[in-house]
Write a protein that holds these residues in place. Sequence first.
Motif, PDB file in Angstrom:
ATOM      1  N   ARG A  45      40.152  31.083  48.827  1.00 39.86           N
ATOM      2  CA  ARG A  45      39.274  31.005  47.786  1.00 39.86           C
ATOM      3  C   ARG A  45      38.007  32.015  47.610  1.00 39.86           C
ATOM      4  O   ARG A  45      37.681  32.528  46.847  1.00 39.86           O
ATOM      5  N   VAL A  46      37.443  32.151  48.916  1.00 38.51           N
ATOM      6  CA  VAL A  46      36.116  32.917  49.104  1.00 38.51           C
ATOM      7  C   VAL A  46      36.477  34.163  48.935  1.00 38.51           C
ATOM      8  O   VAL A  46      35.877  34.939  48.386  1.00 38.51           O
ATOM      9  N   ARG A  47      38.038  34.659  49.546  1.00 35.19           N
ATOM     10  CA  ARG A  47      37.942  36.019  49.321  1.00 35.19           C
ATOM     11  C   ARG A  47      38.641  36.430  47.951  1.00 35.19           C
ATOM     12  O   ARG A  47      38.258  37.490  47.446  1.00 35.19           O
ATOM     13  N   GLU A  48      39.153  35.455  47.113  1.00 31.45           N
ATOM     14  CA  GLU A  48      39.608  35.593  45.703  1.00 31.45           C
ATOM     15  C   GLU A  48      38.154  35.774  45.036  1.00 31.45           C
ATOM     16  O   GLU A  48      37.969  36.638  44.216  1.00 31.45           O
ATOM     17  N   VAL A  49      37.354  35.023  45.355  1.00 29.35           N
ATOM     18  CA  VAL A  49      36.063  35.140  44.672  1.00 29.35           C
ATOM     19  C   VAL A  49      35.158  36.480  44.850  1.00 29.35           C
ATOM     20  O   VAL A  49      34.599  37.008  44.176  1.00 29.35           O
ATOM     21  N   GLY A  50      35.323  36.647  46.164  1.00 27.48           N
ATOM     22  CA  GLY A  50      34.669  37.981  46.572  1.00 27.48           C
ATOM     23  C   GLY A  50      35.415  39.299  45.817  1.00 27.48           C
ATOM     24  O   GLY A  50      34.754  40.031  45.410  1.00 27.48           O
ATOM     25  N   ASP A  51      36.534  39.201  45.840  1.00 29.88           N
ATOM     26  CA  ASP A  51      37.407  40.266  45.026  1.00 29.88           C
ATOM     27  C   ASP A  51      36.924  40.346  43.571  1.00 29.88           C
ATOM     28  O   ASP A  51      36.746  41.220  42.950  1.00 29.88           O
TER      29      ASP A  51
END
Length: 104
Positions: free
Chosen positions: A68-74
Amino acid sequence: MRIGRYESSESSNLGTAITFLLIGLGAGALAGLLLAPKSGKQLRRDLQRGYEDAKDAVGDWADDAKDRVREVGDRVRDVANRGADLASDIREKVEPLRRAINRD
């Protein structure tokens, strides 16, 4: 603070609810293990299984959180790039107007 009622200082109802849920689950699990009519060997084996299950659950939760953190960062990078592109487009469109104003 009111007497007899818990109020979070940060107004984080979800965090408070999760904290109390985990405390309740831990207390209930401990009481259940201590009051269960099992031998020491069975109890240790059940505790080991519970520990392994909890470790796996926390690992799964951590993996989900990382995703989820990766998705938000993207998403944040995408929005920032679109904002930069929009600013560049606006700058290009306004430049002739700025030049015209400066000539006068």
